[in-house]
Write an enzyme that holds these catalytic residues in place. Structure first.
Site, PDB file in Angstrom:
ATOM      1  CG  PHE A 112      -1.995   0.917   1.279  1.00  0.00           C
ATOM      2  CD1 PHE A 112      -3.220   0.561   0.741  1.00  0.00           C
ATOM      3  CD2 PHE A 112      -1.860   2.168   1.859  1.00  0.00           C
ATOM      4  CE1 PHE A 112      -4.288   1.451   0.769  1.00  0.00           C
ATOM      5  CE2 PHE A 112      -2.920   3.061   1.893  1.00  0.00           C
ATOM      6  CZ  PHE A 112      -4.140   2.697   1.348  1.00  0.00           C
ATOM      7  CG  ASP A 172      -0.253  -2.303   7.137  1.00  0.00           C
ATOM      8  OD1 ASP A 172      -1.391  -2.633   7.569  1.00  0.00           O
ATOM      9  OD2 ASP A 172      -0.040  -1.235   6.549  1.00  0.00           O
ATOM     10  CE1 TYR A 195      -9.454   2.662   6.472  1.00  0.00           C
ATOM     11  CE2 TYR A 195      -8.688   3.748   8.471  1.00  0.00           C
ATOM     12  CZ  TYR A 195      -8.452   3.301   7.187  1.00  0.00           C
ATOM     13  OH  TYR A 195      -7.228   3.497   6.615  1.00  0.00           O
ATOM     14  CE  LYS A 196      -8.160  -0.155   4.618  1.00  0.00           C
ATOM     15  NZ  LYS A 196      -6.701  -0.208   4.459  1.00  0.00           N
ATOM     16  NE  ARG A 238     -10.025  -2.961  -2.949  1.00  0.00           N
ATOM     17  CZ  ARG A 238      -9.518  -2.289  -1.932  1.00  0.00           C
ATOM     18  NH1 ARG A 238      -8.378  -2.658  -1.389  1.00  0.00           N
ATOM     19  NH2 ARG A 238     -10.145  -1.236  -1.432  1.00  0.00           N
TER      20      ARG A 238
HETATM   21  C1  PLP Z   1      -5.995   1.024   4.376  1.00  0.00           C
HETATM   22  C2  PLP Z   1      -4.523   0.917   4.497  1.00  0.00           C
HETATM   23  C3  PLP Z   1      -3.750   1.988   4.999  1.00  0.00           C
HETATM   24  C4  PLP Z   1      -4.404   3.313   5.352  1.00  0.00           C
HETATM   25  O1  PLP Z   1      -3.631   4.021   6.256  1.00  0.00           O
HETATM   26  P1  PLP Z   1      -4.300   5.116   7.233  1.00  0.00           P
HETATM   27  O2  PLP Z   1      -3.145   5.592   7.996  1.00  0.00           O
HETATM   28  O3  PLP Z   1      -5.329   4.404   8.049  1.00  0.00           O
HETATM   29  O4  PLP Z   1      -4.931   6.170   6.399  1.00  0.00           O
HETATM   30  C5  PLP Z   1      -2.387   1.800   5.139  1.00  0.00           C
HETATM   31  N1  PLP Z   1      -1.802   0.620   4.792  1.00  0.00           N
HETATM   32  C6  PLP Z   1      -2.516  -0.417   4.294  1.00  0.00           C
HETATM   33  C7  PLP Z   1      -1.842  -1.695   3.950  1.00  0.00           C
HETATM   34  C8  PLP Z   1      -3.892  -0.284   4.121  1.00  0.00           C
HETATM   35  O5  PLP Z   1      -4.593  -1.296   3.592  1.00  0.00           O
END
Ligand code: PLP
Length: 425
Positions: A137, A222, A247-248, A399
């Site tokens: 990400f 992560d 939030y996911k 997705r």
């Molecule tokens: C959703 C996601 C994020 C988002 O980061 P925030 O700090 O919550 O905005 C970061 N890394 C991964 C792998 C994600 O899937």
């Protein structure tokens, strides 16, 4: 467990729903309406989980206590704010398979990733590299590159990226382990995801940790797409740290708080370098307002600030549902629900859709990443008009993540029927 035998009929999907012990939990969630007014078929819980019915009530309760008590809510609220986050600790620990001392809900994911790297990315001249997924990400890529630069290293040299083999979408486990061994003596940190946001691939956290530790590397994960999705065993798997957002799959609401895991082996190491703030300070003496930091044992010792209570309240409503369901039962249903989606997709006209996510159940969670013939954004609009919500990620992936807390087999069936109508046009 033997593989379930599925059928491509709505009667069959109804039957699975009727026999599903987790089915009542769906009624604990609020669904956005489809254009028809009926609840949408929501397959984007991997991106933003739906609102638990009780979230509003729990937030409202804190609004009322703020109104009624002002500053005294910290101590005299129905759920006093000073220790509010502690109510979530045991529930979060169960979700990620940790000891309570190993977890805390705080900040947001990218912030926590930096805080963890402050403690666990301690580069030396011989050992300064970080191993990540080439397809990590973006925020994670920025975080590791900026940490390397912060310590005076060129990210081009310091960041080692794992790439799939030519012509493949996902990483092979043996290639990950081989890369850790090959770069081992130069790696300060192995920082991987699970599940990958784009491909839906899950990794073997235990094996990665074992091999990386044998090389003397620190290990962090992560778990943005894994927390509340996979049945995790962080304590037993043994990474040094993990971070995630809520939030996911955890349904904490937009921008909700993240979580941190710090393994118990580091729980009583006040000398471990970290960025310090008053919320990580010994609770017994915090309000003596002394000048010297005395860290709390465990993950709480990494807290900086007093946390936003409304976000904690919303997240509490969701964690209670996870506790009711248990991750073990959710995982069992999730394998069947996503397995049903896979079964139906395999019956669409040849060449219309391909599944990027591994078919091996150990290498995936709820999400399937799909490539369609034709323009994906147009398909997404078509689905949306039909009351079906999934999402698109560049360059060409749709997705779909049926989540076991609130999706039904009938949702999955209807989604694939809508795809079929599109395929046959
Ligand atoms: C959703 C996601 C994020 C988002 O980061 P925030 O700090 O919550 O905005 C970061 N890394 C991964 C792998 C994600 O899937």
């Amino acid at each position: 467990m033997t593989a379930p035998v599925y059928e491509n009929t709505d009667v069959f999907a109804y039957g699975l729903d009727a026999a599903d012990p987790l089915r009542p939990l769906r009624d604990e969630f609020l669904f956005p309406p489809a254009p028809s007014g009926a609840p949408a078929i929501y397959l984007a819980g991997n991106s933003l989980g739906l609102q638990p019915r009780k979230a509003r009530k729990y937030v409202q309760m804190e609004m009322e206590d703020w109104e009624r008590l002002g500053v005294e809510g910290h101590v005299h609220g129905r759920h006093p704010w000073l220790p509010y986050h502690e109510q979530l600790t045991d529930m979060v620990a169960r979700v990620v398979g940790a000891q309570p001392i190993e977890v805390v809900v705080m900040n947001t994911l990218s912030v926590n990733l930096h805080l963890m790297m402050v403690s666990f990315y301690r580069p030396t001249r011989e050992r300064f590299k970080i191993l990540i997924e080439g397809g990590a990400f973006p925020s994670d890529q920025y975080a590791v590159a900026s940490q390397a630069r912060f310590h005076g290293y060129d990210p081009k040299e310091a960041i080692v990226r794992l790439m799939p083999r030519e012509g493949e979408d996902t990483l092979r486990s043996e290639d990950i382990l081989e890369a850790i061994e090959r770069h081992g003596k130069e790696l300060a940190l192995v920082m991987l995801g699970s599940v990958n946001y784009l491909t839906g691939q899950a990794f073997d956290l235990r094996e990665i940790t074992r091999v990386a530790h044998a090389q003397g590397c620190k290990v962090g994960f992560d778990l943005a797409h894994a927390a509340g999705n996979l049945k995790l065993s962080l304590h037993d798997d043994g990474p040094d740290f993990a971070v995630w957002c809520s939030y996911k799959y955890l349904n904490g609401g937009p921008g909700s708080l993240g979580g941190v895991f710090v393994h118990e082996r580091h729980a009583h190491s006040p000398q471990l370098p970290r960025f310090e703030g008053w919320w990580g300070h010994n609770k017994a003496t915090r309000f003596e307002m002394g000048p010297t930091f005395d860290p709390l044992p465990g993950a709480e010792g990494w807290q900086l600030s007093n946390p936003p209570i409304f976000q904690l309240a919303a997240l509490r409503s969701s964690l209670e549902l996870f506790d009711k369901a248990t991750m073990a039962a959710l995982r069992t249903k999730s394998d069947q629900l996503t397995g049903y989606l896979e079964f139906l997709l395999d019956r669409l006209p040849a060449g219309y859709v391909s599944i990027t996510t591994p078919r091996d159940l150990k290498q995936r969670g709820a999400q399937l990443s799909l490539r369609f013939k034709g323009e994906p954004k147009r398909l997404l609009q078509r689905l949306s008009a039909a009351g079906i919500i999934c999402d698109f990620r560049e360059p060409d992936i749709i997705r779909a993540a049926p989540t076991p807390l609130y999706n039904t087999y009938l949702d999955v069936f209807r989604f694939v029927k809508a795809l079929e109508a599109h395929a046959l046009e």
